[in-house]
Design a protein around this motif. Structure first.
Motif, mmCIF file in Angstrom:
data_model
loop_
_atom_site.group_PDB
_atom_site.id
_atom_site.type_symbol
_atom_site.label_atom_id
_atom_site.label_comp_id
_atom_site.label_asym_id
_atom_site.label_seq_id
_atom_site.Cartn_x
_atom_site.Cartn_y
_atom_site.Cartn_z
ATOM 1 N N SER A 193 0.836 -1.214 0.000
ATOM 2 C CA SER A 193 0.000 0.000 0.000
ATOM 3 C C SER A 193 0.863 1.253 0.000
ATOM 4 C CB SER A 193 -0.943 0.010 1.209
ATOM 5 O OG SER A 193 -0.215 0.053 2.421
ATOM 6 N N THR A 218 0.792 3.621 -3.377
ATOM 7 C CA THR A 218 0.271 4.980 -3.173
ATOM 8 C C THR A 218 1.262 6.015 -3.673
ATOM 9 O OG1 THR A 218 -1.042 4.308 -1.242
ATOM 10 C CG2 THR A 218 -0.553 6.646 -1.453
ATOM 11 N N LYS A 278 -7.343 9.507 -6.771
ATOM 12 C CA LYS A 278 -7.623 8.070 -6.833
ATOM 13 C C LYS A 278 -7.065 7.369 -5.597
ATOM 14 C CE LYS A 278 -9.380 7.988 -11.084
ATOM 15 N NZ LYS A 278 -10.770 7.557 -11.378
ATOM 16 N N ASN A 322 -9.228 5.283 -2.729
ATOM 17 C CA ASN A 322 -8.886 3.897 -2.391
ATOM 18 C C ASN A 322 -8.623 3.744 -0.897
ATOM 19 O OD1 ASN A 322 -9.082 3.367 -5.103
ATOM 20 N ND2 ASN A 322 -6.879 3.292 -5.469
ATOM 21 N N TYR A 323 -7.950 4.731 -0.303
ATOM 22 C CA TYR A 323 -7.665 4.668 1.131
ATOM 23 C C TYR A 323 -8.954 4.773 1.947
ATOM 24 C CZ TYR A 323 -5.663 5.481 5.703
ATOM 25 O OH TYR A 323 -5.345 5.363 7.018
ATOM 26 N N ALA A 376 -6.776 -1.435 -0.334
ATOM 27 C CA ALA A 376 -6.190 -0.236 -0.948
ATOM 28 C C ALA A 376 -5.084 -0.618 -1.937
ATOM 29 C CB ALA A 376 -5.635 0.685 0.132
ATOM 30 N N LEU A 400 -6.681 -2.040 -5.163
ATOM 31 C CA LEU A 400 -7.288 -0.948 -5.941
ATOM 32 C C LEU A 400 -6.215 -0.061 -6.574
ATOM 33 C CD1 LEU A 400 -10.203 0.055 -3.535
ATOM 34 C CD2 LEU A 400 -10.412 -1.099 -5.736
ATOM 35 N N ASN A 401 -5.141 0.197 -5.831
ATOM 36 C CA ASN A 401 -4.039 1.002 -6.385
ATOM 37 C C ASN A 401 -3.416 0.325 -7.607
ATOM 38 O OD1 ASN A 401 -4.386 2.872 -4.359
ATOM 39 N ND2 ASN A 401 -2.632 2.221 -3.152
ATOM 40 N N MET A 418 -5.644 0.568 -10.603
ATOM 41 C CA MET A 418 -5.543 1.915 -11.191
ATOM 42 C C MET A 418 -4.272 2.055 -12.032
ATOM 43 S SD MET A 418 -8.223 3.572 -10.262
ATOM 44 C CE MET A 418 -9.528 3.479 -9.042
#
Length: 514
Positions: free
Chosen positions: A358, A362, A373, A377-378, A412, A415-416, A419
């Protein structure tokens, strides 16, 4: 690769030194001011750190990113304009926060359990202004990849703070309470560090410029990052309220609930975040590199950097996970003389993977101008954390925190990565690499446990842990090499250190000859 590893070595080394000094500083402080005043200091300081998050989280990162871009363009005027705009935004925000605290001082005084808390907070408030100056200028150094100066400034702040605390509390006699003197020493360290960084900035030929057209883009990019840090800062106090209440609802007494929560948060989680020292150093190096590559539209370089960062995070995670899982109980006994902390450490060791992933993903999103974004996500992850604690504590007890953190940071991270995949049309998560890393970690788990059991009857706990961890790590590295999880470029760090030592020796010999 050489540049990344060199920067990583510098940042990680200073980070370890700074944390070690901070660790010993806390021991020294706790012995000098006593448990009651230490508790008062921690309450005030935790509130202050939430306020400082508004100043020192988003702005330096954005300054570093924009500095890297404008430096690639050879546009000094714009670079100085960004620094100046961030500095002004930081100072104005600091003054607004100070004003709000003064206006609502009676409300805060009623919330605090001791009147000294608000006094300490007032002592610390001027630090916000100097921190805003320090953060913006540090961001510029970061953007120019001056990693030694960035790390040195953080280290020297801790050194100055320790020196003045020792002087004020242990050498010079003052009529003020020790807890106030500890607060004043922190203010002095921040002020002096700000002037040191300002001197470095000006000495290197940098100046300030008209910031007018940079206010909006700096604010737009920094606000999502700041909000992530603020939410993260506020999340822990919220959890510290919810979990004890939930534990009491399933039969724990108040003291038992607080004790179990204290062991989990105060003893276990600091050890879980130890590997993030290396990942944090990697995140710092990758942001300017990616920003420069984005400006140059060098997508092969961007993809290469992100692939390396994610694989390195997995590699480091599984270096620590098997050791914590196998030796959690003795590690807990060694550091805290508490077997329960070791049990939590063993059960929560898998959290190291989402913690590392994460953090680095990030940073990649931030470097690619996808701060919003990352914030979304966070927030999704934070919601999962709260829901886990609310509904799983009845089943898993305090280990619901492990499930919650896993869902929060793991969600997170996923999802990161999604993205990043969509942005660059690339698959950055290599399941084969993950599977082989898990496979290699089993050798570390089995060997470290076996060696520890053999030596437990012959040598002390410290040496037993040291030998067991070293043997386990060597087996993990060996299996990784056999499975092709890293190539010899990982060993370039050793070569860099050898080259550095050789240069120092040659310099000494020349000085002797002269």
């Amino acid at each position: 690769m050489k540049k990344i590893l060199k920067a990583l070595a510098i940042l990680a080394s200073f980070s370890v030194l700074t944390r070690m000094l901070g660790f010993f500083f806390r021991i020294f402080l706790s012995r000098l001011i006593g448990p009651e005043e230490l508790g008062i200091y921690q309450i005030s300081f935790s509130v202050f750190m939430v306020l400082e998050t508004f100043i020192s989280s988003g702005l330096p990162l954005i300054v570093s990113k924009e500095t890297a871009v404008f430096n690639a363009k050879k546009d000094k005027k714009s670079e100085y304009g960004v620094v100046t705009s961030a500095l002004i935004i930081g100072v104005i925000t600091s003054l607004i926060i100070c004003l709000i605290i003064f206006v609502f001082k009676n409300v805060l005084n009623n919330i605090f359990t001791d009147s000294r808390c608000i006094t300490i907070l007032f002592i610390l408030l001027p630090t916000l202004i100097f921190s805003s100056v320090y953060s913006s200028l540090r961001g510029n150094l970061w953007g120019h990849k001056k990693y030694f100066l960035v790390s040195f400034s953080e280290f020297i702040e801790q050194v100055i703070r320790t020196i003045f605390t020792v002087l004020f509390l242990g050498v010079i006699s003052f009529s003020l309470e020790k807890v106030f003197l500890a607060s004043i020493s922190y203010v002095i360290s921040c002020v002096l560090t700000s002037f040191i960084v300002l001197f470095i900035y000006m000495k290197s030929g940098k100046r300030f410029a008209n910031p007018k057209k940079y206010f909006k883009p700096v604010l737009k990019s920094s606000i999502p990052i700041t909000l992530v840090r603020v939410v993260s800062s506020l999340l822990m106090p919220l959890i510290s309220i919810i979990i004890p209440i939930k534990l009491m609802s399933i039969g724990y007494t108040s003291s038992q609930a607080l004790a179990v929560f204290g062991i989990a948060m105060g003893m276990t989680f600091p050890l879980l975040y130890v590997p993030s020292t290396l990942i944090g150093a990697l995140s710092m190096t990758i942001i300017p590199d990616l920003s420069s590559a984005v400006f140059a539209q060098d997508y092969s370089e961007i993809k290469s950097r992100i692939n390396f960062a994610i694989k390195f995070s997995i590699f480091i995670s599984f270096l620590f996970i098997p050791l914590y899982f196998a030796l959690g109980s003795p590690i807990g006994m060694f550091f805290y003389a508490n077997s329960q902390s070791g049990y939590f450490l063993s059960r929560s060791s898998i959290l190291i993977l989402p913690i590392c992933l994460s953090g680095v993903t990030t940073s990649c999103l931030n470097a690619l101008n996808m701060e919003v974004k990352g914030f979304i996500n966070y927030i999704i992850g934070a919601v999962l954390l709260i829901l886990s604690i609310l509904f799983l504590t009845n089943v898993f007890g305090v280990l619901s925190l492990v499930w919650g953190m896993g869902l929060c940071l793991g969600g997170a991270s996923v999802l990161n990565i999604i993205m990043l995949n969509r942005k660059l049309n690339e698959n950055f998560f290599n399941f084969k690499y993950l599977f082989l890393s898990i496979l290699a970690s089993f050798s570390s788990l089995l060997m470290s446990k076996w060696i520890f059991n053999i030596l437990s009857n012959f040598i002390s706990l410290f040496f037993n842990l040291a030998i067991s961890c070293i043997v386990g790590s060597v087996f993990y590295l060996a299996f990784c090499l056999v499975l092709g999880l890293y190539n010899y470029s990982f060993f370039e760090l050793t070569n860099l250190l050898k080259e550095k030592v050789k240069k120092i020796k040659n310099k000494k010999q020349k000085n002797i000859q002269n």
